[in-house]
Write an enzyme that holds these catalytic residues in place. Structure first.
Site, short mmCIF file in Angstrom:
data_model
loop_
_atom_site.label_atom_id
_atom_site.label_comp_id
_atom_site.label_asym_id
_atom_site.label_seq_id
_atom_site.Cartn_x
_atom_site.Cartn_y
_atom_site.Cartn_z
N ASP A 394 60.07 -21.85 20.27
CA ASP A 394 59.14 -22.19 21.33
C ASP A 394 59.37 -21.25 22.51
O ASP A 394 60.40 -21.32 23.18
CB ASP A 394 59.37 -23.65 21.75
N HIS A 395 58.39 -20.38 22.76
CA HIS A 395 58.57 -19.35 23.78
C HIS A 395 58.52 -19.91 25.20
O HIS A 395 58.82 -19.20 26.17
CB HIS A 395 57.50 -18.26 23.62
N ARG A 396 58.15 -21.19 25.35
CA ARG A 396 58.23 -21.81 26.67
C ARG A 396 59.68 -21.98 27.09
O ARG A 396 60.00 -22.00 28.28
CB ARG A 396 57.54 -23.17 26.66
#
Length: 423
Positions: A394-396
């Site tokens: 998850d690049h968040r």
């Protein structure tokens, strides 16, 4: 006296199930806890027992039918005392859920000019007041994932300015789209030519909904790695000979993941999408993807960090067998904090694409079959047992460097597998 038996709530938020098979027929004399029927939830096959002593008067649902929790599925002839006890025991399961004050009243299709249907949730709330903002401000808000309906404007007549959006984000408030009404246009496939149509339900429907939710919510990033597995393969052979039991490569990779998860805790975390908080899990519960005839299931090894390598391998075999037989408990499919998928266990040609994260987890690792591949050793090209792995994250929450450091920590143990013996 007759007793109407309703489909009970089997837990885990299940609201409907498919009735797979009846184990009784009208006229059968039954006793409490005899096997009544089998139902299929979106996770597993569950056996439902007979609720009371008596005679089966009628079966209200045909096999293969989708049934709502609380619906009558069978009627029994029994005496009044037995019926009253059974009703009391199952009343909580069959009770309808009262609607919340602000919950949607209905979801109804509205025809459009092009013949498609637009689905909208009709709520009990009054319409929101109009939002005052310039086109440039609206574009600025969209780029930052902020719904203008939740921002307080400081401009003339309450107009929202760029700095109002900045203050909203600086206050740590999550981007909120709960008040935004979305029109969803389903895609209809024309009824032309020869077709066979099969309802998507049960496990396949659960998989579809999970995948859509994952790719809709999580901005996936993916990185790939290759490691030298020569010592890894040799250690497995020695362990199996020493322990006298099967040790799977999946179990060994799970064991190698554990110290990396402790060192890089964001891989063992979730994002609370309602409060926009990072939730670091204290338990390490590793799911492993399992292929079944009905579709993909992900049993979870709870407290993997507290188990030996042999225990992890045995637990994988046990849970995978139950999953393929559709006898696995719902509790064994819940609570995962990260997932490992061994795509190399099926077929010989195992190129890995991008694995999809099992939301609300934030990462997944896919491993291929260990096989000889060309490698340069001391300036010479040799055939080397190699393991390819791909991780989606998850690049968040996780950046590329953090992901690379995590995977390097896993690979270090795979390439120096003697470290496994000290874990």
């Amino acid at each position: 006296m007759t007793y109407e038996f309703c489909l009970p709530d089997v837990g885990e938020g299940i609201t409907e199930s498919d009735l797979l098979k009846w184990h009784v027929r009208p006229g059968d004399v039954v006793r409490e806890d005899d096997l009544l029927c089998e139902i299929e939830t979106d996770k597993a096959v569950v056996e439902i027992p007979v609720p009371c002593n008596g005679t089966v008067q009628s079966l209200q649902v045909a096999e293969g039918t989708t049934v709502k929790v609380g619906s009558v599925i069978a009627v029994f002839a029994t005496d009044a005392a037995v019926a009253n006890v059974a009703k009391a025991a199952h009343a909580a399961h069959a009770a309808p859920v009262a609607p919340q004050e602000n919950s949607p009243r209905a979801v109804s299709p509205a025809p459009s000019s092009d013949g498609l249907k637009t689905f909208q949730a009709v709520t009990a709330n009054p319409p929101s007041p109009p939002v005052h903002a310039t086109p440039s401000t609206r574009s600025y808000a969209r780029q930052r994932g902020v719904a203008l309906e939740v921002v307080s404007g400081s401009g003339p007549q309450g107009r929202i300015l760029h700095e109002d959006i900045d203050r909203h984000l600086a206050a740590g408030k999550a981007p909120d789209t709960s008040s935004v009404r979305l029109d969803v246009r389903p895609t209809a496939i024309p009824l032309t030519g020869q077709q066979r149509r099969t309802p998507i339900k049960g496990l396949r429907r659960a998989i579809a909904e999970t995948m859509v939710r994952s790719v809709s919510v999580i901005p996936h990033a993916t990185s790939g790695f290759r490691c030298n597995a020569e010592a890894f393969v040799a250690l497995r052979q020695r362990l199996q000979e020493h322990l006298g039991c099967r040790i799977s490569f999946t179990a060994m990779v799970i064991k190698a993941m554990i110290p990396a998860l402790k060192k890089y805790p964001y891989f063992n975390a979730s994002i609370d999408d309602t409060s926009y908080e990072i939730v670091e899990h204290g338990d390490i519960n590793i799911g492993f993807a399992t292929h079944t005839e009905e579709g993909l299931m992900v049993p979870v090894i709870k407290h993997a960090d507290q188990r030996s390598l042999a225990e992890i391998s045995a637990e994988i075999d046990r849970l995978a067998s139950l999953a393929r037989e559709r006898k696995i408990a719902l509790a064994d499919l819940k609570g995962g904090t990260i997932t490992l998928s061994n795509v190399g266990s099926h077929g010989k040609h195992d190129l890995v694409g991008r694995p999809i994260i099992n939301h609300p987890e934030v990462a997944i690792i896919a491993m291929t079959r260990i096989k000889p591949q060309a490698a340069v050793v001391n300036g010479a090209v040799v055939a080397q047992q190699s393991l390819d792995m791909v991780t989606s994250y998850d690049h968040r929450l996780i950046d590329g460097v953090y992901a690379a450091e995590f995977m390097e920590a896993v690979i270090e143990i795979i390439e120096e597998p003697g470290l496994l013996l000290s874990l």
